[in-house]
Design an enzyme around this catalytic site. Structure first.
Site, short mmCIF file in Angstrom:
data_model
loop_
_atom_site.label_atom_id
_atom_site.label_comp_id
_atom_site.label_asym_id
_atom_site.label_seq_id
_atom_site.Cartn_x
_atom_site.Cartn_y
_atom_site.Cartn_z
N HIS A 135 0.83 -1.28 -0.16
CA HIS A 135 -0.04 0.12 -0.02
C HIS A 135 0.69 1.19 0.05
O HIS A 135 2.02 1.02 0.02
CB HIS A 135 -0.96 0.00 1.17
CG HIS A 135 -0.40 -0.36 2.54
ND1 HIS A 135 0.65 0.60 2.94
CD2 HIS A 135 -0.39 -1.24 3.41
CE1 HIS A 135 1.10 -0.03 4.28
NE2 HIS A 135 0.39 -0.76 4.59
N HIS A 174 4.21 1.39 2.04
CA HIS A 174 5.24 0.47 1.42
C HIS A 174 5.99 1.31 0.29
O HIS A 174 7.05 1.33 -0.03
CB HIS A 174 4.77 -0.88 0.62
CG HIS A 174 4.17 -1.85 1.98
ND1 HIS A 174 2.75 -2.10 1.92
CD2 HIS A 174 4.74 -2.36 3.08
CE1 HIS A 174 2.58 -2.94 2.90
NE2 HIS A 174 3.78 -3.30 3.62
N GLY A 205 9.83 0.89 8.47
CA GLY A 205 8.56 2.09 8.73
C GLY A 205 8.45 2.35 10.25
O GLY A 205 8.41 1.58 11.15
N ASP A 249 5.75 0.50 12.81
CA ASP A 249 6.13 -0.54 13.66
C ASP A 249 7.47 -0.12 14.23
O ASP A 249 8.78 -0.73 14.14
CB ASP A 249 6.51 -1.92 12.62
CG ASP A 249 5.24 -2.22 11.97
OD1 ASP A 249 4.38 -2.68 12.67
OD2 ASP A 249 5.00 -2.02 10.83
N SER A 284 -2.36 0.14 6.80
CA SER A 284 -2.00 -1.04 7.47
C SER A 284 -2.73 -2.28 6.64
O SER A 284 -3.87 -1.93 6.22
CB SER A 284 -2.10 -1.33 8.97
OG SER A 284 -2.10 -2.82 9.12
N SER A 285 -2.07 -3.12 6.11
CA SER A 285 -2.95 -4.32 5.37
C SER A 285 -4.04 -4.70 6.34
O SER A 285 -5.08 -5.32 5.87
CB SER A 285 -1.87 -5.36 5.06
OG SER A 285 -0.83 -5.45 5.70
N ARG A 286 -3.88 -4.81 7.84
CA ARG A 286 -4.76 -5.35 8.63
C ARG A 286 -6.13 -4.43 8.63
O ARG A 286 -7.01 -4.82 8.92
CB ARG A 286 -4.33 -5.17 9.89
CG ARG A 286 -3.22 -6.31 10.47
CD ARG A 286 -2.80 -6.37 11.66
NE ARG A 286 -1.57 -7.08 11.77
CZ ARG A 286 -1.76 -8.30 12.23
NH1 ARG A 286 -2.79 -8.85 12.60
NH2 ARG A 286 -0.53 -9.07 12.40
P1 AMP Z 1 4.58 -5.30 6.53
O1 AMP Z 1 4.48 -5.69 5.14
O2 AMP Z 1 3.41 -4.81 7.16
O3 AMP Z 1 5.43 -6.28 7.24
O4 AMP Z 1 5.47 -3.96 6.47
C1 AMP Z 1 6.58 -3.81 5.85
C2 AMP Z 1 7.19 -2.41 5.81
O5 AMP Z 1 6.26 -1.39 5.66
C3 AMP Z 1 7.28 -2.41 7.62
O6 AMP Z 1 8.70 -1.81 7.67
C4 AMP Z 1 6.47 -1.59 8.05
O7 AMP Z 1 6.92 -0.56 9.03
C5 AMP Z 1 6.32 -0.52 6.93
N1 AMP Z 1 4.89 -0.05 6.99
C6 AMP Z 1 3.66 -0.47 7.22
N2 AMP Z 1 2.57 0.33 7.15
C7 AMP Z 1 3.34 1.66 7.02
C8 AMP Z 1 2.67 2.93 7.27
N3 AMP Z 1 1.37 3.15 7.24
N4 AMP Z 1 3.62 3.80 6.84
C9 AMP Z 1 4.86 3.67 6.79
N5 AMP Z 1 5.51 2.28 6.75
C10 AMP Z 1 4.68 1.23 6.97
#
Ligand code: AMP
Length: 281
Positions: A32, A35, A148, A151, A186-188
């Site tokens: 999204h 990312h 990001g 987290d 967030s993907s959630r």
């Molecule tokens: P994930 O795919 O959720 O494991 O996230 C991959 C990376 O994207 C991690 O470093 C997260 O912290 C970052 N990330 C997820 N959501 C966001 C956001 N809303 N803004 C910035 N970075 C993000």
């Protein structure tokens, strides 16, 4: 040219001769705008002739619940389009055997930083995170890795792991990207109903109230109370509201992080905000 790379051998070939011009953006896919901002930051770190690798791997060792893992959204076609449109050179989608070739996976301990907050509610989560990040680093050998701030605990755990093991990777931290409503992407969020989405708006509002309380000189206990008050609702379960330093310890006249985790319905959401001034205990 953009490449979709699967095996370790394909990855090695794609990265041959790139030396220190590689930036890695670790993700679990379902890409999204958050990312996308990481991919752009990665590009700015290695320049136009550098190589931005986005790993897209739903890491089984960081899930505590099998159900959560199997339900995690996966769409490589869409991720490839999003990543390459944002400027990535490689979308790398390894299989479990590429990352964990041995049937017995040797997990790395994430230490104290991995035991509190998210780690307390999700035992073993950060051990899984550090283990996969260590493997991704081994296989890509990036000059820069981008994570990001969303987290934050993950960032602190990885920073500590890099420092303790003297790993030659620079960390770049990207700010949190939010929806217009203020809710962190967030993907959630896709799991939230419309009503739950409305409730999620309380999270950034609560963080802002905590920030305002801190700026006007409130003590930590009152800042946390202000945040809790703003989150109070029968359908919101508060897991924690904490105000801690970079080592996730109690603040003593220092700047710090306001960290929040709640569940709305079955969806766990986290967010945080930086408080830049000295806070009274
Ligand atoms: P994930 O795919 O959720 O494991 O996230 C991959 C990376 O994207 C991690 O470093 C997260 O912290 C970052 N990330 C997820 N959501 C966001 C956001 N809303 N803004 C910035 N970075 C993000």
């Amino acid at each position: 040219m953009a490449l979709l790379v699967k095996s370790n051998l394909q990855l090695r070939n794609a990265l041959a001769n790139l030396g220190d011009k590689v930036a890695l953006v670790p993700t679990m896919g379902a890409l999204h705008q958050g990312h996308i901002s990481l991919i752009k930051l990665a590009r700015s770190k290695v320049g136009e002739d550098g190589c931005v690798v986005v790993s897209d791997f739903v890491n089984p060792t960081q899930f505590n619940e099998e159900d959560d893992f199997s339900k995690y959204p996966r769409d490589i076609k869409s991720d490839f389009l999003v990543a390459t449109t944002a400027g990535a050179n490689i979308l790398w989608t390894p299989g479990v055997k590429d990352i964990y070739p041995n049937s017995e996976i040797e997990l790395i301990d994430a230490g104290y930083l991995g035991e509190v907050l998210e780690g307390k509610d999700r035992p073993g989560h950060f051990s899984g995170v550090v283990t996969v990040v260590s493997r991704l680093f081994e296989l890509v050998m990036p000059k820069v890795a981008v994570f990001g701030q969303k987290d934050l605990q993950q960032v602190l755990v990885i920073k500590n792991f890099i420092r303790e093991n003297k790993i030659p990777v620079n960390l770049a931290i990207a700010p949190t990207i939010r929806e217009d409503s203020g809710v962190a992407l967030s993907s959630r969020n896709n799991n939230l109903s419309e009503n739950e989405r409305d409730l999620a708006r309380k999270i950034p509002i609560a963080l802002a109230q905590g920030y305002d309380a801190a700026i006007s000189g409130a003590r930590i206990v009152d800042i946390r109370e202000a945040v809790r008050d703003a989150l109070t609702h029968p359908e919101i379960k508060i897991h924690y509201v904490e105000l801690l330093n970079d080592q996730l310890e109690t603040i003593n006249n220092d700047h710090g992080w306001l960290l929040v985790a709640v569940s709305i319905g079955n969806t766990r959401l986290i967010d945080n905000s930086f408080i830049p001034l000295g806070i009274r205990n």
